[in-house]
Design a protein around this motif. Structure first.
Motif, PDB file in Angstrom:
ATOM      1  N   HIS A  59       0.835  -1.201   0.000  1.00 30.58           N
ATOM      2  CA  HIS A  59       0.000   0.000   0.000  1.00 30.58           C
ATOM      3  C   HIS A  59       0.869   1.249   0.000  1.00 30.58           C
ATOM      4  O   HIS A  59       1.730   1.402   0.849  1.00 30.58           O
ATOM      5  CB  HIS A  59      -0.903  -0.002   1.220  1.00 30.58           C
ATOM      6  CG  HIS A  59      -1.668  -1.278   1.341  1.00 30.58           C
ATOM      7  ND1 HIS A  59      -2.856  -1.492   0.698  1.00 30.58           N
ATOM      8  CD2 HIS A  59      -1.365  -2.438   1.976  1.00 30.58           C
ATOM      9  CE1 HIS A  59      -3.270  -2.715   0.944  1.00 30.58           C
ATOM     10  NE2 HIS A  59      -2.384  -3.312   1.718  1.00 30.58           N
ATOM     11  N   GLY A  73      -7.316  -3.271   8.794  1.00 30.72           N
ATOM     12  CA  GLY A  73      -7.983  -4.144   7.829  1.00 30.72           C
ATOM     13  C   GLY A  73      -6.990  -4.910   6.980  1.00 30.72           C
ATOM     14  O   GLY A  73      -7.102  -6.126   6.803  1.00 30.72           O
ATOM     15  N   ASN A  74      -5.989  -4.219   6.493  1.00 27.74           N
ATOM     16  CA  ASN A  74      -5.029  -4.864   5.598  1.00 27.74           C
ATOM     17  C   ASN A  74      -4.109  -5.840   6.330  1.00 27.74           C
ATOM     18  O   ASN A  74      -3.780  -6.891   5.786  1.00 27.74           O
ATOM     19  CB  ASN A  74      -4.210  -3.804   4.860  1.00 27.74           C
ATOM     20  CG  ASN A  74      -5.001  -3.186   3.708  1.00 27.74           C
ATOM     21  OD1 ASN A  74      -5.426  -3.879   2.808  1.00 27.74           O
ATOM     22  ND2 ASN A  74      -5.218  -1.886   3.777  1.00 27.74           N
ATOM     23  N   LYS A 105      -7.870   2.445  10.289  1.00 26.42           N
ATOM     24  CA  LYS A 105      -8.811   1.431   9.808  1.00 26.42           C
ATOM     25  C   LYS A 105      -8.184   0.628   8.661  1.00 26.42           C
ATOM     26  O   LYS A 105      -8.270  -0.597   8.616  1.00 26.42           O
ATOM     27  CB  LYS A 105     -10.084   2.132   9.325  1.00 26.42           C
ATOM     28  CG  LYS A 105     -11.290   1.235   9.333  1.00 26.42           C
ATOM     29  CD  LYS A 105     -12.544   2.017   8.952  1.00 26.42           C
ATOM     30  CE  LYS A 105     -12.861   1.753   7.517  1.00 26.42           C
ATOM     31  NZ  LYS A 105     -13.666   2.748   6.840  1.00 26.42           N
ATOM     32  N   TRP A 106      -7.539   1.320   7.753  1.00 24.15           N
ATOM     33  CA  TRP A 106      -6.917   0.650   6.609  1.00 24.15           C
ATOM     34  C   TRP A 106      -5.811  -0.291   7.059  1.00 24.15           C
ATOM     35  O   TRP A 106      -5.709  -1.421   6.579  1.00 24.15           O
ATOM     36  CB  TRP A 106      -6.324   1.685   5.640  1.00 24.15           C
ATOM     37  CG  TRP A 106      -7.327   2.432   4.853  1.00 24.15           C
ATOM     38  CD1 TRP A 106      -8.665   2.113   4.718  1.00 24.15           C
ATOM     39  CD2 TRP A 106      -7.116   3.622   4.097  1.00 24.15           C
ATOM     40  NE1 TRP A 106      -9.266   3.032   3.923  1.00 24.15           N
ATOM     41  CE2 TRP A 106      -8.361   3.975   3.517  1.00 24.15           C
ATOM     42  CE3 TRP A 106      -5.999   4.424   3.844  1.00 24.15           C
ATOM     43  CZ2 TRP A 106      -8.512   5.090   2.699  1.00 24.15           C
ATOM     44  CZ3 TRP A 106      -6.144   5.533   3.030  1.00 24.15           C
ATOM     45  CH2 TRP A 106      -7.380   5.870   2.463  1.00 24.15           C
ATOM     46  N   PHE A 110       0.990   5.317   0.146  1.00 20.91           N
ATOM     47  CA  PHE A 110       0.291   6.549   0.485  1.00 20.91           C
ATOM     48  C   PHE A 110       1.170   7.731   0.113  1.00 20.91           C
ATOM     49  O   PHE A 110       2.332   7.788   0.523  1.00 20.91           O
ATOM     50  CB  PHE A 110      -0.008   6.612   1.982  1.00 20.91           C
ATOM     51  CG  PHE A 110      -0.832   5.455   2.474  1.00 20.91           C
ATOM     52  CD1 PHE A 110      -2.171   5.347   2.127  1.00 20.91           C
ATOM     53  CD2 PHE A 110      -0.267   4.478   3.274  1.00 20.91           C
ATOM     54  CE1 PHE A 110      -2.934   4.279   2.575  1.00 20.91           C
ATOM     55  CE2 PHE A 110      -1.023   3.404   3.726  1.00 20.91           C
ATOM     56  CZ  PHE A 110      -2.361   3.308   3.377  1.00 20.91           C
TER      57      PHE A 110
HETATM   58  C1  LIG Z   1      -6.373  -1.511   2.618  1.00 23.41           C
HETATM   59  O1  LIG Z   1      -5.786  -0.268   2.277  1.00 23.41           O
HETATM   60  C2  LIG Z   1      -6.390   0.405   1.178  1.00 23.41           C
HETATM   61  C3  LIG Z   1      -5.589   1.641   0.935  1.00 23.41           C
HETATM   62  O2  LIG Z   1      -4.347   1.307   0.381  1.00 23.41           O
HETATM   63  C4  LIG Z   1      -7.823   0.719   1.501  1.00 23.41           C
HETATM   64  O3  LIG Z   1      -8.433   1.346   0.390  1.00 23.41           O
HETATM   65  C5  LIG Z   1      -8.558  -0.558   1.841  1.00 23.41           C
HETATM   66  O4  LIG Z   1      -9.867  -0.254   2.232  1.00 23.41           O
HETATM   67  C6  LIG Z   1      -7.841  -1.299   2.968  1.00 23.41           C
HETATM   68  N1  LIG Z   1      -8.480  -2.583   3.189  1.00 23.41           N
HETATM   69  C7  LIG Z   1      -9.078  -2.890   4.327  1.00 23.41           C
HETATM   70  C8  LIG Z   1      -9.648  -4.252   4.405  1.00 23.41           C
HETATM   71  O5  LIG Z   1      -9.123  -2.105   5.251  1.00 23.41           O
END
Ligand SMILES: *[C@@H]1O[C@H](CO)[C@@H](O)[C@H](O)[C@H]1NC(C)=O
Ligand SMILES: *[C@@H]1O[C@H](CO)[C@@H](O)[C@H](O)[C@H]1NC(C)=O
Length: 319
Positions: free
Chosen positions: A120, A147-148, A143-144, A122
């Motif tokens: 990712h 999540g990631n 959050k990102w 940014f």
């Molecule tokens: C992971 O990161 C991207 C930004 O690079 C974001 O758009 C995406 O929603 C994120 N995925 C989760 C599951 O949070």
């Protein structure tokens, strides 16, 4: 026994597995599957010789960066139980190879590199442009990352233009970089964070110039000469993105990686590499022409390329 839930006959199952093996040439199921769908292979060791080769062939004039990245990434990538995520802060003027190195790191962890679902990028001015939205950005970022990383522990996060990041924003990710085993049930210890910044470029250039003026070799500059200068300089620089940041304060950045300003001969190396990657035979006349078009500083000595190798690609389009 539940009606309708009869177990498969062993023979049928055996045949199914046999058929699958024949099809895949005895690849295991994950190997087979991962040929078609990108998989997060968090246990896969980092291939040190492949990484070394990449750094030698594609990165020029950066003996310090090469050494640190190789050591940091192989050490971290081959440790099954890291105690914290790997955090690298890359510093130097534009065109010295910071983006390039983050790309190489990404590719050596996830073959699709920057296109991978697990890498990712940014860019401050693109993703976080408005100072008044800091609160929102901080929440989004948390959050990102959460999540990631829950989808792939070995996720790579690259923050470009750290020097243009609004003050304090980066401290939102501090809890993820620390030595915690878990934060709300998620472990961030296998993730990789890379910060790119022009901040400190002036300090690095000054040291390189001092060495040059003293008649010493560039390759004799050692990491210990620069690392502490950099971390202190960046901490005290209001426009570094890390000004008074808890990341430095609490020593959460594992490596400060200096990128030295590039000399005429390095620019030539970049031109040759670019020609090679475009499938041309190397024409030294063109190499010299492109290198001669670049501007060099300081005014008197003209040693270092203003833009490093940054405009080499577009200039080469000309010929
Ligand atoms: C992971 O990161 C991207 C930004 O690079 C974001 O758009 C995406 O929603 C994120 N995925 C989760 C599951 O949070
Ligand atoms: C590691 O990389 C080298 C050089 O690219 C390659 O020859 C070798 O097969 C790789 N090793 C593994 C285990 O993938």
């Amino acid at each position: 026994m539940v009606p309708g839930a009869e177990p498969f006959e062993p023979i049928t199952v055996g045949i199914a597995i046999g058929a699958a093996s024949a099809l895949t040439g005895y690849l295991s199921y994950p190997d087979f599957y991962c040929r078609f769908v990108e998989c997060c292979r968090e246990e896969q060791p980092v291939n040190a010789s492949a990484l070394k080769l990449d750094l030698e062939e594609k990165l020029f004039g950066q003996h310090l960066a090469r050494e640190v990245i190789l050591k940091a990434l192989t050490g971290f990538g081959n440790n099954r139980n890291p105690k914290k995520p790997l955090t690298l802060s890359l510093h130097g003027w534009a065109g010295t190879g910071k983006n390039f190195v983050s790309q190489i790191v990404a590719e050596n962890l996830h073959p699709k590199g920057l296109k991978s679902n697990f890498v990712h990028l940014f860019v401050s001015t693109l993703h976080f442009p408005h100072e008044q939205e800091i609160k929102l950005y901080q929440e989004q970022l948390q959050k990102w990352i959460r999540g990631n990383v829950s989808a792939c522990a070995r996720s790579v996060f690259i923050f470009d233009e750290m020097d243009k990041l609004h003050r304090g924003l980066i401290d939102a990710i501090k809890p993820f970089l620390d030595y915690y085993e878990q934060v709300d049930g998620i472990s961030y210890r296998k993730a990789i964070f890379i910060f790119l910044s022009n901040a400190g470029g002036d300090l690095i250039t000054r040291m390189a110039l001092d060495f040059w003026r003293a008649g010493k070799k560039r390759e004799d500059i050692q990491l210990k000469d620069l690392e502490s200068v950099l971390s202190l300089g960046v901490f005290n620089n209001k426009n570094s993105g890390l000004w008074h940041s808890g990341l430095i304060d609490k020593s959460l950045i594992d490596y400060f990686v200096p990128f030295l300003p590039l000399e005429y001969r390095h620019v030539k190396m970049c031109v040759r590499a670019e020609m090679k990657s475009r499938g041309f035979t190397i024409d030294e006349e063109v190499v010299t022409k492109v290198a001669d078009e670049m501007t060099f500083f300081p005014k008197e000595e003209k040693i270092y390329s203003d833009k490093g190798c940054k405009t080499v690609q577009t200039r080469l389009d000309f010929y």
